[in-house]
Enzyme design. Structure first.
Site, PDB file in Angstrom:
ATOM      1  N   ASP A  36      42.837  50.253  36.176  1.00  0.00           N
ATOM      2  CA  ASP A  36      42.845  50.453  37.621  1.00  0.00           C
ATOM      3  C   ASP A  36      44.251  50.404  38.186  1.00  0.00           C
ATOM      4  O   ASP A  36      45.189  49.917  37.546  1.00  0.00           O
ATOM      5  CB  ASP A  36      42.001  49.373  38.309  1.00  0.00           C
ATOM      6  CG  ASP A  36      40.539  49.766  38.408  1.00  0.00           C
ATOM      7  OD1 ASP A  36      40.210  50.910  38.068  1.00  0.00           O
ATOM      8  OD2 ASP A  36      39.729  48.909  38.815  1.00  0.00           O
ATOM      9  N   LYS A  58      41.570  53.961  41.702  1.00  0.00           N
ATOM     10  CA  LYS A  58      41.230  54.545  42.998  1.00  0.00           C
ATOM     11  C   LYS A  58      42.284  54.135  44.019  1.00  0.00           C
ATOM     12  O   LYS A  58      42.743  53.001  44.032  1.00  0.00           O
ATOM     13  CB  LYS A  58      39.848  54.065  43.451  1.00  0.00           C
ATOM     14  CG  LYS A  58      38.727  54.413  42.480  1.00  0.00           C
ATOM     15  CD  LYS A  58      37.412  53.836  42.956  1.00  0.00           C
ATOM     16  CE  LYS A  58      36.266  54.207  42.025  1.00  0.00           C
ATOM     17  NZ  LYS A  58      36.396  53.556  40.698  1.00  0.00           N
ATOM     18  N   MET A 169      40.621  44.193  51.477  1.00  0.00           N
ATOM     19  CA  MET A 169      40.544  45.631  51.766  1.00  0.00           C
ATOM     20  C   MET A 169      40.384  45.893  53.259  1.00  0.00           C
ATOM     21  O   MET A 169      39.622  46.757  53.685  1.00  0.00           O
ATOM     22  CB  MET A 169      39.383  46.273  50.983  1.00  0.00           C
ATOM     23  CG  MET A 169      39.570  46.191  49.480  1.00  0.00           C
ATOM     24  SD  MET A 169      38.239  46.978  48.544  1.00  0.00           S
ATOM     25  CE  MET A 169      36.933  45.744  48.723  1.00  0.00           C
TER      26      MET A 169
END
Length: 285
Positions: A36, A58, A169
């Site tokens: 990741d 991502k 996030m």
């Protein structure tokens, strides 16, 4: 051909030396590694010397590899008799879609194990010397993702429960989050800390209060990855955040935080506690 296996590894909050020993051992036997964006990768070739490496990370607004394709890659490698490793930042089971990858492997009949990692929800505050719990101040902390805007029910629950709020996030929805918490009665001068790029060279810590955090973030250009901590424990932030010291000013800071917590617990609409003092090496409003 014998069936291979899949290992999900939590790589921790960013620094290579915060990955677990078990995680490093699993990488050493990997034939394939899917890693990741937030996992430490500078030394990945030496950790997994025989493995094929695939960047499947991502980024906000851009997923170069679909989640279903990641499942297929892991399962296909295992069916070829290989050891496939999924290397993920933080902990695989904390907003990491690790449960989906485990479910896909189980459904396909592929052996899968999980190596937990140090989650940024606790580690990022610690990088600034902020404990998520402290005796006499709070006895609970809530970790929530603000990748999607929080609902009114979620705001009400967060404010009603009390304790420390840790938001992951949440850069893109920061304004919505702050206004929602204020709207549901969280005192405007509640201490807030934002830790960007914890345990990396770019680490930056900003301390402020709830009614000023949006303006501060806009002015200083807060960017992902960032963890926001809200609550009286933020008063215990380290004098020099990069060192991860335990508190800023010993018993005085603890006493101030205890007083602030008591005031909030009695009446969320009561007069606010004193603004967190500015500290050397920390961006403040």
């Amino acid at each position: 051909m014998s069936l291979g296996r899949v290992t999900l590894i939590g790589a921790g909050p960013g620094a290579a030396d915060l990955m677990t020993v078990r995680g490093r051992d699993a990488l050493a036997t990997a034939d394939v590694v899917l890693y990741d964006r937030l996992a430490p990768t500078d030394e990945l070739r030496s950790w997994a010397p025989s493995a094929e490496l695939f960047d499947v990370g991502k980024r906000p607004g851009h997923h170069r590899v679909r989640q279903e394709s990641i499942h297929d890659m892991l399962i296909s490698a295992a069916r070829e008799g290989r050891h496939a490793v999924r290397l993920k930042g933080g902990d695989p089971f904390v907003f990491g879609r690790g449960c989906e990858e485990v479910a896909a492997c189980r459904e396909a009949g592929v052996p899968v194990t999980v190596v937990p990692g140090v989650t940024s929800a606790v580690a990022a505050p610690a990088a600034a010397g902020i404990p998520v719990t402290a005796r006499g101040i709070n006895r609970a902390f809530t970790v929530i993702s603000a990748h999607d805007p929080l609902s009114e029910e979620e705001f009400a629950a967060l404010v009603g429960l009390g304790g420390t709020i840790v938001i992951l996030m949440g850069v893109g929805t920061l304004g919505h989050t702050v206004e929602g918490l204020r709207r549901h009665g969280l005192p405007e001068q509640t201490p807030v800390g934002i830790v960007e790029s914890a345990y990396c060279e770019e680490q930056r810590v900003s301390l402020t209060q709830l009614d000023r955090v949006h303006a501060m973030a806009a002015r200083t250009g807060v960017t992902s990855p960032a963890v926001m901590v809200i609550g009286e424990v933020v008063r215990l932030a380290a004098e020099h955040p990069a060192t991860g010291e335990a508190t800023s000013s010993g018993s005085a800071a603890v006493a101030q935080a205890v007083a602030g917590a008591a005031s909030s617990a009695m009446n969320l609409g009561a007069a606010p506690a004193a603004r967190p003092p500015a500290r050397p090496g920390v961006r403040a409003p």
